[in-house]
Write a protein that holds these residues in place. Structure first.
Motif, PDB file in Angstrom:
ATOM      1  N   ALA A 102      59.367   9.642  86.390  1.00 49.33           N
ATOM      2  CA  ALA A 102      58.396   9.317  85.145  1.00 49.33           C
ATOM      3  C   ALA A 102      58.774  10.626  84.196  1.00 49.33           C
ATOM      4  O   ALA A 102      58.935  10.133  82.868  1.00 49.33           O
ATOM      5  CB  ALA A 102      56.770   9.549  85.437  1.00 49.33           C
ATOM      6  N   LEU A 159      63.302  -2.583  84.043  1.00 45.39           N
ATOM      7  CA  LEU A 159      61.814  -2.105  83.802  1.00 45.39           C
ATOM      8  C   LEU A 159      61.125  -2.622  82.624  1.00 45.39           C
ATOM      9  O   LEU A 159      59.972  -2.975  82.888  1.00 45.39           O
ATOM     10  CB  LEU A 159      62.190  -0.560  83.473  1.00 45.39           C
ATOM     11  N   LEU A 160      61.817  -3.143  81.615  1.00 41.28           N
ATOM     12  CA  LEU A 160      61.097  -3.869  80.373  1.00 41.28           C
ATOM     13  C   LEU A 160      60.795  -5.290  80.869  1.00 41.28           C
ATOM     14  O   LEU A 160      59.631  -5.263  80.332  1.00 41.28           O
ATOM     15  CB  LEU A 160      62.423  -3.871  79.242  1.00 41.28           C
ATOM     16  N   PHE A 173      57.464  -6.385  78.545  1.00 36.25           N
ATOM     17  CA  PHE A 173      57.435  -5.841  77.100  1.00 36.25           C
ATOM     18  C   PHE A 173      57.910  -6.573  76.018  1.00 36.25           C
ATOM     19  O   PHE A 173      58.897  -7.399  76.247  1.00 36.25           O
ATOM     20  CB  PHE A 173      58.280  -4.462  77.164  1.00 36.25           C
ATOM     21  N   LEU A 179      63.156   1.065  75.832  1.00 36.98           N
ATOM     22  CA  LEU A 179      62.556   1.878  76.743  1.00 36.98           C
ATOM     23  C   LEU A 179      61.820   2.923  76.176  1.00 36.98           C
ATOM     24  O   LEU A 179      60.695   3.225  76.594  1.00 36.98           O
ATOM     25  CB  LEU A 179      63.831   2.358  77.821  1.00 36.98           C
ATOM     26  N   LEU A 206      58.505   1.794  74.906  1.00 35.89           N
ATOM     27  CA  LEU A 206      57.561   1.363  76.214  1.00 35.89           C
ATOM     28  C   LEU A 206      56.782   2.516  76.506  1.00 35.89           C
ATOM     29  O   LEU A 206      55.701   2.725  76.598  1.00 35.89           O
ATOM     30  CB  LEU A 206      58.242   0.720  77.317  1.00 35.89           C
ATOM     31  N   VAL A 207      57.556   3.804  76.694  1.00 38.29           N
ATOM     32  CA  VAL A 207      56.889   4.940  77.099  1.00 38.29           C
ATOM     33  C   VAL A 207      56.014   5.408  75.877  1.00 38.29           C
ATOM     34  O   VAL A 207      54.865   5.948  76.028  1.00 38.29           O
ATOM     35  CB  VAL A 207      58.063   6.018  77.205  1.00 38.29           C
ATOM     36  N   GLN A 208      56.355   5.282  74.631  1.00 33.12           N
ATOM     37  CA  GLN A 208      55.501   5.718  73.707  1.00 33.12           C
ATOM     38  C   GLN A 208      54.263   5.017  73.657  1.00 33.12           C
ATOM     39  O   GLN A 208      53.089   5.455  73.342  1.00 33.12           O
ATOM     40  CB  GLN A 208      56.046   5.316  72.193  1.00 33.12           C
ATOM     41  N   HIS A 209      54.371   3.653  73.920  1.00 35.56           N
ATOM     42  CA  HIS A 209      52.924   2.855  74.111  1.00 35.56           C
ATOM     43  C   HIS A 209      52.164   3.260  75.057  1.00 35.56           C
ATOM     44  O   HIS A 209      50.985   3.533  74.953  1.00 35.56           O
ATOM     45  CB  HIS A 209      53.350   1.521  73.988  1.00 35.56           C
ATOM     46  N   PHE A 258      51.978   6.311  76.192  1.00 36.50           N
ATOM     47  CA  PHE A 258      51.648   7.604  75.843  1.00 36.50           C
ATOM     48  C   PHE A 258      50.354   7.460  74.751  1.00 36.50           C
ATOM     49  O   PHE A 258      49.295   7.972  74.666  1.00 36.50           O
ATOM     50  CB  PHE A 258      52.752   8.343  75.131  1.00 36.50           C
ATOM     51  N   HIS A 311      48.684  13.426  81.721  1.00 35.94           N
ATOM     52  CA  HIS A 311      49.781  13.369  82.643  1.00 35.94           C
ATOM     53  C   HIS A 311      49.993  12.245  83.731  1.00 35.94           C
ATOM     54  O   HIS A 311      50.738  11.604  83.781  1.00 35.94           O
ATOM     55  CB  HIS A 311      50.418  14.844  82.735  1.00 35.94           C
ATOM     56  N   ILE A 360      49.802   8.640  82.697  1.00 37.24           N
ATOM     57  CA  ILE A 360      50.872   8.194  82.171  1.00 37.24           C
ATOM     58  C   ILE A 360      51.949   8.040  83.030  1.00 37.24           C
ATOM     59  O   ILE A 360      52.844   7.148  83.118  1.00 37.24           O
ATOM     60  CB  ILE A 360      51.245   8.744  80.958  1.00 37.24           C
ATOM     61  N   ALA A 361      52.187   9.270  83.736  1.00 41.18           N
ATOM     62  CA  ALA A 361      53.337   9.348  85.060  1.00 41.18           C
ATOM     63  C   ALA A 361      53.027   8.207  85.959  1.00 41.18           C
ATOM     64  O   ALA A 361      54.015   7.398  86.284  1.00 41.18           O
ATOM     65  CB  ALA A 361      53.503  10.725  85.382  1.00 41.18           C
ATOM     66  N   ARG A 404      51.718   5.140  85.531  1.00 44.00           N
ATOM     67  CA  ARG A 404      51.896   3.965  85.114  1.00 44.00           C
ATOM     68  C   ARG A 404      53.411   3.800  85.049  1.00 44.00           C
ATOM     69  O   ARG A 404      54.064   2.564  85.431  1.00 44.00           O
ATOM     70  CB  ARG A 404      51.302   3.891  83.636  1.00 44.00           C
ATOM     71  N   LEU A 405      54.110   4.770  84.687  1.00 40.57           N
ATOM     72  CA  LEU A 405      55.565   4.777  84.642  1.00 40.57           C
ATOM     73  C   LEU A 405      56.168   4.453  86.223  1.00 40.57           C
ATOM     74  O   LEU A 405      57.213   3.822  86.566  1.00 40.57           O
ATOM     75  CB  LEU A 405      56.263   6.127  84.116  1.00 40.57           C
ATOM     76  N   GLU A 406      55.614   5.357  86.964  1.00 39.24           N
ATOM     77  CA  GLU A 406      56.209   5.192  88.408  1.00 39.24           C
ATOM     78  C   GLU A 406      55.887   3.817  89.020  1.00 39.24           C
ATOM     79  O   GLU A 406      56.928   3.190  89.703  1.00 39.24           O
ATOM     80  CB  GLU A 406      55.359   6.359  89.337  1.00 39.24           C
ATOM     81  N   LEU A 462      56.036   1.105  87.146  1.00 42.91           N
ATOM     82  CA  LEU A 462      56.826   0.563  86.684  1.00 42.91           C
ATOM     83  C   LEU A 462      58.235   0.381  87.414  1.00 42.91           C
ATOM     84  O   LEU A 462      58.980  -0.377  87.865  1.00 42.91           O
ATOM     85  CB  LEU A 462      57.213   0.725  85.292  1.00 42.91           C
ATOM     86  N   ALA A 463      58.613   1.784  87.724  1.00 44.43           N
ATOM     87  CA  ALA A 463      59.757   2.202  88.481  1.00 44.43           C
ATOM     88  C   ALA A 463      59.783   1.382  89.883  1.00 44.43           C
ATOM     89  O   ALA A 463      60.961   1.050  90.309  1.00 44.43           O
ATOM     90  CB  ALA A 463      59.784   3.507  88.604  1.00 44.43           C
ATOM     91  N   SER A 502      59.370  -1.469  90.362  1.00 47.42           N
ATOM     92  CA  SER A 502      59.932  -2.750  90.321  1.00 47.42           C
ATOM     93  C   SER A 502      61.323  -2.774  90.565  1.00 47.42           C
ATOM     94  O   SER A 502      61.748  -3.697  90.961  1.00 47.42           O
ATOM     95  CB  SER A 502      59.560  -3.342  88.949  1.00 47.42           C
TER      96      SER A 502
END
Lengths: 140, 140
Positions: A4, A129-130, A135, B10, B13-16, B18, B100, B103-104, B106-108, B110-111, B113
DNA sequence: TATTGTTATACTCTATAACTATA
DNA sequence: TATAGTTATAGAGTATAACAATA
């Protein structure tokens, strides 16, 4: 480093490239993002709102300011009289292509620091990922 | 899709993530980014300016507004009387950790997948890209 | 009634230029 | 002189709420 945090730092890198590339071309990063979304064709306000993750009213202002600079214009939507479509002007297309190519070129150059196989693997992983995030695509 | 376009998407995606994570916690994305940078310890204005890619004066305002909300505070730098260091308040640390982690997380998610091997390869490739860009680290 | 987009308003973000204080 | 940070100012970005027009 957690994946992340790596993704967040990568995001900062891309954002900085966008900030610099936009500035070199006399526009804001938000306007650059708008222009790049319009390269493939005209898009409705509601759809832009979703793609940019912006409230409709925020988008109205962004389009207004970008239109004042002569880069985009509103055209009537023949299928729905409430709606309008946003498209690049001739000048807007020039700027959009230039900004996009500069930023993409810089990112491609960075990617060349990876061996070819790793690079294509990176593209595939990011694509997955997308997809996993559902997305919204730029072009649909 | 070119690798550059994949990276840009990508980034969106991360900006959204955030934007959403910040909003859920009652702060702006810029303030969230500032708070996250301060989790590892106090940082000087000039260094923050570089990390956030912001003019010093822009940062002054951002720190002012974040301080008004009680999330950060300025402390004198004992080694240079011109300088100050920015640090999280107790409340700021709570918000920083929460934002943090959300957000992290959510990203983890996604990862996840991606298969494990692909995931670690992704982390390594991104790390190498960041190194190639000589991108400033959060902690130094 | 629901949807598309705008307006009005308030606040936040950002850069430029000029400035103060310290190194 | 150079550096760290602030102030003043102007423009850009953003959300909320209320609105008009069309579906």
């Amino acid at each position: 480093m957690k994946i992340a945090d790596a993704l967040v730092r990568l995001t900062h890198l891309v954002q900085h490239e966008f900030a610099d590339g936009s500035r070199r071309n006399g526009i804001t990063p938000q306007q650059a993002q708008l222009l790049c979304l319009l390269i493939d064709g005209r898009v409705r306000m509601t759809q832009l709102s979703r793609l940019l993750h912006l409230e409709k009213s925020s988008l109205t202002g962004l389009v207004d300011r970008t239109a004042q600079r002569g880069l985009v214009e509103r055209v009537a939507d023949s299928s729905d009289r409430r709606a309008c479509q946003i498209r690049l002007t001739r000048q807007g297309r020039q700027v959009a292509n230039k900004v996009h190519d500069e930023i993409a070129g810089r990112l491609e150059q960075l990617a060349r620091s990876l061996p070819l196989s790793e690079r294509s693997q990176l593209g595939a992983s990011v694509g997955q990922l997308l997809d996993a995030a559902a997305f919204p695509k730029t072009v649909e």
